[in-house]
Scaffold this motif. Structure first.
Motif, PDB file in Angstrom:
ATOM      1  N   ALA A 230       5.050  74.063  13.958  1.00 49.39           N
ATOM      2  CA  ALA A 230       5.858  75.217  13.568  1.00 49.39           C
ATOM      3  C   ALA A 230       7.311  74.772  13.487  1.00 49.39           C
ATOM      4  CB  ALA A 230       5.716  76.358  14.572  1.00 49.39           C
ATOM      5  N   LEU A 231       7.969  75.051  12.375  1.00 49.38           N
ATOM      6  CA  LEU A 231       9.373  74.695  12.215  1.00 49.38           C
ATOM      7  C   LEU A 231      10.260  75.773  12.819  1.00 49.38           C
ATOM      8  CD1 LEU A 231       9.298  73.339   8.552  1.00 49.38           C
ATOM      9  CD2 LEU A 231       9.094  72.057  10.687  1.00 49.38           C
ATOM     10  N   SER A 232      11.391  75.362  13.385  1.00 55.03           N
ATOM     11  CA  SER A 232      12.297  76.317  14.014  1.00 55.03           C
ATOM     12  C   SER A 232      13.733  75.862  13.798  1.00 55.03           C
ATOM     13  CB  SER A 232      12.006  76.441  15.516  1.00 55.03           C
ATOM     14  OG  SER A 232      12.443  75.276  16.197  1.00 55.03           O
ATOM     15  N   ASP A 233      14.661  76.529  14.488  1.00 59.53           N
ATOM     16  CA  ASP A 233      16.069  76.158  14.325  1.00 59.53           C
ATOM     17  C   ASP A 233      16.586  75.279  15.459  1.00 59.53           C
ATOM     18  OD1 ASP A 233      16.369  77.939  16.422  1.00 59.53           O
ATOM     19  OD2 ASP A 233      17.358  79.485  15.238  1.00 59.53           O
ATOM     20  N   SER A 234      15.752  74.957  16.447  1.00 55.82           N
ATOM     21  CA  SER A 234      16.213  74.121  17.557  1.00 55.82           C
ATOM     22  C   SER A 234      15.052  73.813  18.501  1.00 55.82           C
ATOM     23  CB  SER A 234      17.327  74.815  18.345  1.00 55.82           C
ATOM     24  OG  SER A 234      16.831  75.963  19.020  1.00 55.82           O
ATOM     25  N   ALA A 235      15.282  72.809  19.352  1.00 56.06           N
ATOM     26  CA  ALA A 235      14.316  72.532  20.413  1.00 56.06           C
ATOM     27  C   ALA A 235      14.277  73.679  21.416  1.00 56.06           C
ATOM     28  CB  ALA A 235      14.667  71.228  21.110  1.00 56.06           C
ATOM     29  N   THR A 236      15.441  74.252  21.693  1.00 56.42           N
ATOM     30  CA  THR A 236      15.503  75.360  22.646  1.00 56.42           C
ATOM     31  C   THR A 236      14.685  76.537  22.162  1.00 56.42           C
ATOM     32  OG1 THR A 236      17.667  74.701  23.479  1.00 56.42           O
ATOM     33  CG2 THR A 236      17.047  77.000  23.783  1.00 56.42           C
ATOM     34  N   ARG A 237      14.839  76.888  20.885  1.00 56.16           N
ATOM     35  CA  ARG A 237      14.055  77.996  20.320  1.00 56.16           C
ATOM     36  C   ARG A 237      12.565  77.696  20.418  1.00 56.16           C
ATOM     37  NH1 ARG A 237      15.656  82.905  19.071  1.00 56.16           N
ATOM     38  NH2 ARG A 237      17.367  82.103  17.803  1.00 56.16           N
ATOM     39  N   SER A 238      12.187  76.481  20.084  1.00 58.17           N
ATOM     40  CA  SER A 238      10.774  76.115  20.129  1.00 58.17           C
ATOM     41  C   SER A 238      10.227  76.215  21.547  1.00 58.17           C
ATOM     42  CB  SER A 238      10.596  74.690  19.597  1.00 58.17           C
ATOM     43  OG  SER A 238      10.974  74.602  18.243  1.00 58.17           O
ATOM     44  N   TRP A 239      10.977  75.659  22.506  1.00 57.89           N
ATOM     45  CA  TRP A 239      10.529  75.683  23.896  1.00 57.89           C
ATOM     46  C   TRP A 239      10.373  77.125  24.381  1.00 57.89           C
ATOM     47  CZ3 TRP A 239      11.288  77.344  28.788  1.00 57.89           C
ATOM     48  CH2 TRP A 239      10.732  76.599  29.832  1.00 57.89           C
ATOM     49  N   ALA A 240      11.385  77.944  24.125  1.00 56.19           N
ATOM     50  CA  ALA A 240      11.364  79.320  24.613  1.00 56.19           C
ATOM     51  C   ALA A 240      10.276  80.143  23.930  1.00 56.19           C
ATOM     52  CB  ALA A 240      12.729  79.975  24.405  1.00 56.19           C
ATOM     53  N   ASP A 241      10.096  79.966  22.614  1.00 59.52           N
ATOM     54  CA  ASP A 241       9.072  80.739  21.912  1.00 59.52           C
ATOM     55  C   ASP A 241       7.695  80.478  22.498  1.00 59.52           C
ATOM     56  OD1 ASP A 241      10.874  81.946  20.242  1.00 59.52           O
ATOM     57  OD2 ASP A 241      10.417  80.718  18.479  1.00 59.52           O
ATOM     58  N   PHE A 242       7.447  79.223  22.872  1.00 64.39           N
ATOM     59  CA  PHE A 242       6.147  78.929  23.481  1.00 64.39           C
ATOM     60  C   PHE A 242       6.083  79.450  24.912  1.00 64.39           C
ATOM     61  CE2 PHE A 242       3.130  76.450  25.913  1.00 64.39           C
ATOM     62  CZ  PHE A 242       2.016  76.465  25.091  1.00 64.39           C
ATOM     63  N   ALA A 243       7.106  79.131  25.718  1.00 66.81           N
ATOM     64  CA  ALA A 243       7.068  79.488  27.142  1.00 66.81           C
ATOM     65  C   ALA A 243       6.979  80.995  27.350  1.00 66.81           C
ATOM     66  CB  ALA A 243       8.305  78.924  27.844  1.00 66.81           C
ATOM     67  N   TYR A 244       7.680  81.770  26.529  1.00 68.71           N
ATOM     68  CA  TYR A 244       7.645  83.224  26.678  1.00 68.71           C
ATOM     69  C   TYR A 244       6.317  83.811  26.228  1.00 68.71           C
ATOM     70  CZ  TYR A 244      12.538  83.889  28.002  1.00 68.71           C
ATOM     71  OH  TYR A 244      13.736  83.885  28.686  1.00 68.71           O
TER      72      TYR A 244
END
Length: 393
Positions: A79-93
């Motif tokens: 999945a493409l996103s705008d940052s590593a932080t966004r990717s990490w948070a989208d999964f963790a949440y």
């Protein structure tokens, strides 16, 4: 063997004798990346964003294919996103948590990950606990094994931290965590593009990464890998008409695979630039690039060890391309700025970014030099000589 002359010629940011040692922050993109981004922005200006994106539909899909090739995955797991932080948070949440559930983080975890984990735990009644480090500073896998029980829902692993050259034993830690049924989320923000990554060999359930660092892509890009079998069981915390389909007045259907973690609106030019950066690395030869980064960083560690008052702060037994250091009697910010006056770029990493580790070591801030494969030995020698001149008068 890497063609250093061709690499240098393809990197406009190296003009005028600059020594760039901040690829751990935001690296210098090769010309193909900036040309790709600018060309698409100009196309949008000519015909509008929708038509311009439609023209590049296949190229956008190819970005996922390139990323999948780099990390040993398949395109439907990206999945493409705008940052590593966004990717990490989208999964963790999106990991279900209940009162009493446990989330494990390491001492090397990045502030954004820790803050998100703490917020999520506070909202659900879960708890966040730290995995101890061993006497080298690496994540202690034996301690991890002793911490695991059926209440551990998520284990956050930091492949390479932001504040030093440590590399954690990800494959071993993942194997231990998975035996207990925990979900493993790997932060590869500092490792993608400079360390070999094969998600199947590592065994992780998910991986977050950025484009702007060692991949040499644009800012505002990142991606999330999610193991396919797991992706189909998860519902992201946020959805739109790309991550799901509105099937009736009160119904919707989630997209297949990792696409359910994507939103429709995005910076198309930046994503095309990310694809160009990954393709550039694949054409260059990832293994040769990784070896060059490792050799440059080790050369720098050895050279700096001979400087009076300079302490290299890297932990662990295996090292990344980040070289962290302090200099007795010198403020890190002031020294960074003085080096910049000599066309040498380093950066400062603060305790607020890696609170557990740096507080434990009583380090409010450290200097960070991160030489990529485009940095020559003569560049590193010049940095060391400049550092010596500025600090040892």
């Amino acid at each position: 063997m890497l063609d250093f002359a061709a690499i240098t010629a393809a990197t406009p940011g190296l003009a005028d004798g600059k020594v760039f040692l901040d690829s751990a922050g935001s690296s210098l993109p090769p010309r193909i990346v900036t040309d790709t981004v600018i060309a698409h922005l100009r196309r949008e200006a000519d015909i509008g964003g929708y038509r311009a994106a439609n023209e590049r539909f296949d190229d956008l899909a190819a970005v996922k294919t390139s990323i999948a090739t780099l990390i040993g995955a398949t395109p439907d797991t990206i999945a493409l996103s705008d940052s590593a932080t966004r990717s990490w948070a989208d999964f963790a949440y999106s990991v279900p948590l209940r009162p009493g559930d446990r989330v494990l983080i390491s001492g090397a975890d990045y502030a954004s990950n820790a803050i998100a984990a703490l917020q999520r735990a506070a909202a659900t009644g879960a708890v966040v606990e730290r995995i101890p480090s061993d006497d080298t500073g690496r994540l202690d896998t034996a301690a991890l094994a002793n911490m695991l029980d059926e209440r551990v829902r998520l284990v956050s692993l930091q492949h390479a931290p932001t504040n030093g050259g440590l590399v954690n034993p990800v494959a071993e830690a993942t194997r231990i965590a998975k035996q207990a049924g925990a979900i493993v989320l790997l932060d590869a923000c500092q490792s993608i593009g400079q360390l070999p990554i094969d998600v199947i060999e590592l065994g992780v359930d998910a991986l977050s990464a950025t484009g702007r660092k060692w991949l040499r892509g644009p800012r505002g890009t990142g991606f999330l890998y999610v193991r396919n079998e797991l992706a189909h069981t998860m519902e992201p915390a946020r959805l739109d008409l790309h991550s799901a389909t509105w099937t009736g007045p009160t119904d919707y259907r989630l997209a297949d695979g990792a696409q359910r973690f994507e939103f429709w609106e995005c910076d198309v030019a930046a994503r095309l630039g990310l694809g160009a950066a990954v393709d550039y690395l694949l054409e260059l030869g990832p293994d040769e690039a990784y070896a060059a980064v490792a050799a440059g960083a080790e050369y720098l560690r050895e050279a700096m060890a001979d400087l009076t008052g300079v302490t290299v702060r890297d932990l662990g037994t295996e090292h990344s391309g980040i070289v962290s250091f302090t200099v007795d009697g010198h403020d890190p910010d002031q020294l960074r700025d003085r080096l910049a006056e000599h066309a040498v770029t380093v950066t400062v990493s603060r305790a607020t970014s890696a609170l557990l580790d740096m507080t434990e070591r009583a380090l409010p801030a450290i200097l960070r030099a991160s030489p990529h494969y485009f940095v020559s030995r003569s560049d590193l020698d010049r940095f060391v000589a400049t550092l010596a001149t500025l600090t040892q008068r």
